[in-house]
Motif scaffolding. Structure first.
Motif, PDB file in Angstrom:
ATOM      1  N   THR A 309      14.234  21.169   3.330  1.00  0.00           N
ATOM      2  CA  THR A 309      14.515  19.811   2.876  1.00  0.00           C
ATOM      3  C   THR A 309      14.322  19.668   1.367  1.00  0.00           C
ATOM      4  O   THR A 309      15.117  19.009   0.683  1.00  0.00           O
ATOM      5  N   ASP A 310      13.276  20.304   0.816  1.00  0.00           N
ATOM      6  CA  ASP A 310      12.986  20.122  -0.597  1.00  0.00           C
ATOM      7  C   ASP A 310      13.746  21.111  -1.501  1.00  0.00           C
ATOM      8  O   ASP A 310      13.597  21.100  -2.723  1.00  0.00           O
ATOM      9  N   GLY A 311      14.565  22.003  -0.899  1.00  0.00           N
ATOM     10  CA  GLY A 311      15.409  22.903  -1.672  1.00  0.00           C
ATOM     11  C   GLY A 311      14.675  23.945  -2.492  1.00  0.00           C
ATOM     12  O   GLY A 311      15.198  24.427  -3.506  1.00  0.00           O
ATOM     13  N   ASP A 312      13.459  24.313  -2.046  1.00  0.00           N
ATOM     14  CA  ASP A 312      12.710  25.335  -2.786  1.00  0.00           C
ATOM     15  C   ASP A 312      12.964  26.753  -2.282  1.00  0.00           C
ATOM     16  O   ASP A 312      12.330  27.706  -2.729  1.00  0.00           O
ATOM     17  N   GLY A 313      13.914  26.907  -1.347  1.00  0.00           N
ATOM     18  CA  GLY A 313      14.229  28.229  -0.818  1.00  0.00           C
ATOM     19  C   GLY A 313      13.331  28.669   0.315  1.00  0.00           C
ATOM     20  O   GLY A 313      13.526  29.753   0.879  1.00  0.00           O
ATOM     21  N   HIS A 314      12.387  27.854   0.716  1.00  0.00           N
ATOM     22  CA  HIS A 314      11.487  28.154   1.832  1.00  0.00           C
ATOM     23  C   HIS A 314      11.700  27.112   2.912  1.00  0.00           C
ATOM     24  O   HIS A 314      11.817  25.909   2.630  1.00  0.00           O
ATOM     25  N   THR A 315      11.798  27.573   4.151  1.00  0.00           N
ATOM     26  CA  THR A 315      12.112  26.684   5.269  1.00  0.00           C
ATOM     27  C   THR A 315      10.874  26.372   6.090  1.00  0.00           C
ATOM     28  O   THR A 315       9.872  27.084   6.062  1.00  0.00           O
ATOM     29  N   GLY A 331      20.600  24.670   3.266  1.00  0.00           N
ATOM     30  CA  GLY A 331      19.475  23.885   3.777  1.00  0.00           C
ATOM     31  C   GLY A 331      19.256  24.070   5.259  1.00  0.00           C
ATOM     32  O   GLY A 331      18.267  23.548   5.795  1.00  0.00           O
ATOM     33  N   TYR A 332      20.174  24.786   5.941  1.00  0.00           N
ATOM     34  CA  TYR A 332      20.040  25.047   7.365  1.00  0.00           C
ATOM     35  C   TYR A 332      20.071  26.575   7.575  1.00  0.00           C
ATOM     36  O   TYR A 332      20.818  27.287   6.894  1.00  0.00           O
ATOM     37  N   SER A 333      19.310  27.080   8.550  1.00  0.00           N
ATOM     38  CA  SER A 333      19.315  28.517   8.841  1.00  0.00           C
ATOM     39  C   SER A 333      18.819  28.779  10.249  1.00  0.00           C
ATOM     40  O   SER A 333      18.124  27.942  10.847  1.00  0.00           O
ATOM     41  N   VAL A 334      19.262  29.954  10.764  1.00  0.00           N
ATOM     42  CA  VAL A 334      18.806  30.381  12.094  1.00  0.00           C
ATOM     43  C   VAL A 334      17.453  31.081  11.975  1.00  0.00           C
ATOM     44  O   VAL A 334      16.545  30.869  12.782  1.00  0.00           O
ATOM     45  N   SER A 335      17.323  31.902  10.956  1.00  0.00           N
ATOM     46  CA  SER A 335      16.081  32.643  10.755  1.00  0.00           C
ATOM     47  C   SER A 335      15.269  31.997   9.647  1.00  0.00           C
ATOM     48  O   SER A 335      15.825  31.371   8.718  1.00  0.00           O
ATOM     49  N   ASP A 340       7.401  27.425   4.755  1.00  0.00           N
ATOM     50  CA  ASP A 340       7.003  26.360   3.830  1.00  0.00           C
ATOM     51  C   ASP A 340       5.854  25.544   4.425  1.00  0.00           C
ATOM     52  O   ASP A 340       5.977  24.947   5.501  1.00  0.00           O
ATOM     53  N   CYS A 341       4.727  25.564   3.691  1.00  0.00           N
ATOM     54  CA  CYS A 341       3.564  24.804   4.173  1.00  0.00           C
ATOM     55  C   CYS A 341       3.675  23.317   3.815  1.00  0.00           C
ATOM     56  O   CYS A 341       2.893  22.483   4.312  1.00  0.00           O
ATOM     57  N   ASP A 342       4.663  22.936   2.937  1.00  0.00           N
ATOM     58  CA  ASP A 342       4.905  21.528   2.593  1.00  0.00           C
ATOM     59  C   ASP A 342       6.360  21.416   2.189  1.00  0.00           C
ATOM     60  O   ASP A 342       6.721  21.664   1.034  1.00  0.00           O
ATOM     61  N   ASP A 343       7.292  21.018   3.159  1.00  0.00           N
ATOM     62  CA  ASP A 343       8.724  20.976   2.897  1.00  0.00           C
ATOM     63  C   ASP A 343       9.150  19.702   2.166  1.00  0.00           C
ATOM     64  O   ASP A 343      10.337  19.485   1.980  1.00  0.00           O
ATOM     65  N   ARG A 344       8.168  18.910   1.702  1.00  0.00           N
ATOM     66  CA  ARG A 344       8.493  17.711   0.918  1.00  0.00           C
ATOM     67  C   ARG A 344       8.205  17.931  -0.561  1.00  0.00           C
ATOM     68  O   ARG A 344       8.564  17.112  -1.389  1.00  0.00           O
ATOM     69  N   ASP A 345       7.520  19.054  -0.920  1.00  0.00           N
ATOM     70  CA  ASP A 345       7.150  19.348  -2.305  1.00  0.00           C
ATOM     71  C   ASP A 345       7.730  20.717  -2.665  1.00  0.00           C
ATOM     72  O   ASP A 345       7.314  21.754  -2.130  1.00  0.00           O
ATOM     73  N   ALA A 346       8.692  20.714  -3.623  1.00  0.00           N
ATOM     74  CA  ALA A 346       9.354  21.970  -3.984  1.00  0.00           C
ATOM     75  C   ALA A 346       8.472  22.893  -4.797  1.00  0.00           C
ATOM     76  O   ALA A 346       8.817  24.062  -5.020  1.00  0.00           O
ATOM     77  N   THR A 347       7.293  22.415  -5.281  1.00  0.00           N
ATOM     78  CA  THR A 347       6.420  23.262  -6.108  1.00  0.00           C
ATOM     79  C   THR A 347       5.486  24.123  -5.271  1.00  0.00           C
ATOM     80  O   THR A 347       4.860  25.052  -5.794  1.00  0.00           O
ATOM     81  N   VAL A 348       5.324  23.810  -4.009  1.00  0.00           N
ATOM     82  CA  VAL A 348       4.453  24.603  -3.128  1.00  0.00           C
ATOM     83  C   VAL A 348       5.240  24.975  -1.883  1.00  0.00           C
ATOM     84  O   VAL A 348       5.999  24.168  -1.350  1.00  0.00           O
ATOM     85  N   GLN A 349       5.053  26.233  -1.476  1.00  0.00           N
ATOM     86  CA  GLN A 349       5.814  26.713  -0.319  1.00  0.00           C
ATOM     87  C   GLN A 349       4.992  27.579   0.626  1.00  0.00           C
ATOM     88  O   GLN A 349       5.246  27.620   1.827  1.00  0.00           O
ATOM     89  N   VAL A 350       4.004  28.348   0.078  1.00  0.00           N
ATOM     90  CA  VAL A 350       3.358  29.409   0.841  1.00  0.00           C
ATOM     91  C   VAL A 350       1.914  29.030   1.153  1.00  0.00           C
ATOM     92  O   VAL A 350       1.172  28.570   0.268  1.00  0.00           O
ATOM     93  N   SER A 374       2.323  28.044  -4.664  1.00  0.00           N
ATOM     94  CA  SER A 374       3.651  28.597  -4.916  1.00  0.00           C
ATOM     95  C   SER A 374       3.736  30.031  -4.380  1.00  0.00           C
ATOM     96  O   SER A 374       2.805  30.531  -3.758  1.00  0.00           O
ATOM     97  N   THR A 375       4.864  30.689  -4.670  1.00  0.00           N
ATOM     98  CA  THR A 375       5.049  32.060  -4.162  1.00  0.00           C
ATOM     99  C   THR A 375       4.171  33.066  -4.889  1.00  0.00           C
ATOM    100  O   THR A 375       4.057  34.209  -4.469  1.00  0.00           O
ATOM    101  N   THR A 376       3.535  32.660  -5.983  1.00  0.00           N
ATOM    102  CA  THR A 376       2.640  33.537  -6.727  1.00  0.00           C
ATOM    103  C   THR A 376       1.208  33.291  -6.279  1.00  0.00           C
ATOM    104  O   THR A 376       0.780  32.133  -6.147  1.00  0.00           O
ATOM    105  N   LEU A 377       0.458  34.381  -6.053  1.00  0.00           N
ATOM    106  CA  LEU A 377      -0.932  34.269  -5.624  1.00  0.00           C
ATOM    107  C   LEU A 377      -1.739  33.525  -6.685  1.00  0.00           C
ATOM    108  O   LEU A 377      -1.676  33.859  -7.860  1.00  0.00           O
TER     109      LEU A 377
END
Length: 605
Positions: A309-315, A331-335, A340-350, A374-377
């Motif tokens: 939903t937030d377009g950060d590349g993580h579902t 924005g849609y995928s089978v796999s 995404d731990c927060d699909d409303r905030d594009a700055t955090v995903q993992v 984010s995707t960086t530790l």
């Protein structure tokens, strides 16, 4: 030499006179008779050669000019000794006097001049030797060419105009082995004599007129290649249904099609049957259930399991269905793509499960915490909780070792243990062996070698071998070789075998086998090969045995008795290598080659 020739002329005249007298065997007892000029114990009046001691009686024989043991011509008396001379035999009847390979007549043979086992008309009587060369004892198959072993029987061939290996027309005879005449072949029955691609009539049961690989039932015969039926003809049907249109290679099967009004490849409505190929005609489709019949951009229902939903590349998980085209929209995928731990905030995903990393070496320790980032530790944290030295950035993991190099010479000894280390084990520790250090306390000693004591210092040792810890080379006063044959003599160390000796140094050897301890090469007195055959190895002036004859008159030709003395390079005085002097008291008299020729004529003719 003039006196010698006169003497032989007298002998020749007397011998020719004696040749005319009657010859008979001698019956006198032992001893020399006054009337026996040649001392052959046969009186001159009964000696057929009274001036030659080599012949005295007449024997009957046949002349054998080719030396095959069978003579020719009439039986003839020959003045000889106890047996017929060379060139005469007791058996006559040679059927080929000038050919030593043939001498007997054999009946009932069959000619085979080329030796191929096939014969011509017989039987015949032929002159042969031990082998029946050119003949057979029994008739073989009839030979059509007895001068060529490669041809025998008469065969037939047919004209092959198109060169396809099958002929036609009237048969033409030829001799086997030589091959058929040019342009002919030994197989007939060509159904297309002028077409090299077809020669055999074959039956077919199915046709493929349009060449699409799909057949229809049709039986008949067709002139075909030897390998099989020509294209378009088959003995068996193609797999699947019969061709619904054998006039068109593009259509061959019946299939259900659907109307495709928006031309997107997907149809809708009721199915109809049509003769088609791999694809349907324009406006039709094999696929039904177009979810948007009037929109060419979408045509099929697509399922999805994840949304971004937030377009950060993580579902995040969110299953559903929508009408789409070739694939799901953005924005849609089978796999899933990440989680995404927060699909409303594009700055955090993992969602990270991490441990505090105080020294920044990439390995943490202590209590685990969970962060949505984010995707960086995040800095100051690590996913690895195994830091064995939390305050030392150079060490963070426990590594096992199995070998130790305490003296740093690059050679190890077995030693198992563990230590807190960095990316790899430090110097002096290893997981695999590096050589086998025989002394890990000294860097100059590491390799065990086999050694021998070298008492005389010549580089070759002796005695019992022992193991020595070294730097890779056997040190003095030891040697890596233990074959010294003179342990206390530095001038000798190698054992050599010899088979010949030359003790008087005259260059000629005598046989003697043994061994000698010396340097790298044999001493000059010994050798492994013969050089001449020394008859006295204690005297350098005498080197070989020689057959010699006393030469009293010094003319260079001696006479009996012969001697075999040991001599040197020069001939002893009063001796000669030749022993055929006709008068050793007269230096002007030696053997006359004409004498031997006259004597041979007297006793051999």
């Amino acid at each position: 030499m003039r006196a010698t020739r006169f003497r032989w002329s007298a002998v020749l005249a007397l011998s020719l006179t004696g040749w005319l007298c009657a010859c008979s065997d001698s019956s006198d007892g032992p001893g020399i008779r006054e009337d026996d000029f040649d001392n052959d114990h046969v009186p001159d009046d009964r000696d057929c050669a009274p001036r030659s001691g080599q012949s005295w009686r007449t024997l009957m024989g046949f002349r054998d000019t080719d030396g095959d043991g069978v003579g020719e011509g009439e039986l003839t008396g020959v003045c000889s000794a106890n047996s017929l001379p060379k060139g005469w035999v007791e058996t006559g009847g040679d059927c080929a006097p000038g050919d030593a390979t043939r001498w007997r007549l054999v009946e009932g043979l069959y000619p085979d001049a080329d030796g191929d086992g096939a014969t011509v008309q017989g039987p015949v009587t032929a002159c042969v030797g031990t082998a029946l060369t050119g003949y057979q004892p029994l008739p073989g198959i009839e030979d059509c060419n007895d001068h060529d072993a490669s041809v025998r029987r008469t065969l037939v061939a047919w004209l092959d105009v198109d060169g396809d290996g099958v002929g036609a027309g009237p048969p033409v005879p030829y001799c086997e082995g030589g091959g058929p005449p040019p342009g002919h072949i030994w197989t007939d029955g060509d159904c297309a004599p002028e077409d090299g691609t077809r020669s055999v009539l074959k039956g077919y049961a199915f046709r493929d007129l349009d060449g699409d690989g799909i057949t229809v039932a049709e039986a008949g015969t067709v002139c075909s290649p030897p390998s099989g039926l020509p294209p378009g003809y088959r003995p068996t049907p193609s797999l699947g249904e019969q061709d619904c249109d054998d006039a068109s290679a593009g259509t061959w099967r019946l299939a259900n099609v659907y109307a495709d009004t928006d031309l997107d490849g997907y149809g809708a409505g009721a199915a109809t049957q049509a003769c088609v190929g791999k694809t349907p005609i324009t406006g039709q489709s094999f696929e039904a259930e177009d979810c948007a019949p009037d929109d060419a951009t979408v045509w099929q229902w697509l399922s999805y399991n994840h949304r971004d939903t937030d377009g950060d590349g993580h579902t995040a998980p969110s299953p559903g269905v929508l009408c789409g085209g070739a694939g799901l929209p953005v924005g849609y995928s089978v796999s899933p793509s990440g989680d995404d731990c927060d699909d409303r905030d594009a700055t955090v995903q993992v969602s990270w499960s991490v441990f505090p990393d105080e020294d920044g070496d990439g390995t943490g320790a202590g209590t685990q915490v969970t962060l949505c980032a984010s995707t960086t530790l995040p800095q100051g944290y690590s996913s690895r909780p195994t830091d064995c030295a939390p305050t030392d950035a150079t060490r963070w993991q426990v590594l096992a070792y199995a070998h130790r190099d305490a003296d740093g010479d690059g050679f190890t000894v077995p030693l198992i243990g563990e230590l807190c280390s960095g990316a790899s084990l430090p110097e002096g520790y290893a997981t695999t062996a590096q050589g086998a250090d025989c002394d890990d306390t000294q860097a100059t000693l590491h390799t065990t070698l086999t050694a021998w004591n070298d008492v005389d210092g010549d580089g070759v040792g002796s005695g019992e071998a022992f193991m020595l810890c070294t730097n890779g080379q056997v040190p003095s006063p030891y040697s890596p070789v233990g074959s010294d044959c003179a342990a206390e003599d530095a001038t000798r160390w190698r054992t050599h075998a010899y088979s010949h000796v030359d003790r008087d140094a005259d260059g000629a050897t005598t046989p003697e086998t043994g061994t000698v301890c010396a340097q790298e090469t044999l001493p000059a007195v010994y050798s492994t090969r013969a050089s001449g055959n020394d008859c006295d190895d204690a005297d350098a002036t005498r080197t070989h045995w020689a057959v010699l004859y006393p030469d009293q008159d010094g003319d260079g030709v001696g006479t009996e008795p012969r001697t075999i003395p040991c001599i040197g390079a020069t001939l002893p005085p009063g001796y000669s290598h030749r022993g055929d002097d006709s008068d050793d008291a007269d230096p002007t008299e030696t053997e006359d080659p004409d004498d031997a020729l006259v004597l041979e004529l007297l006793i051999g003719s």
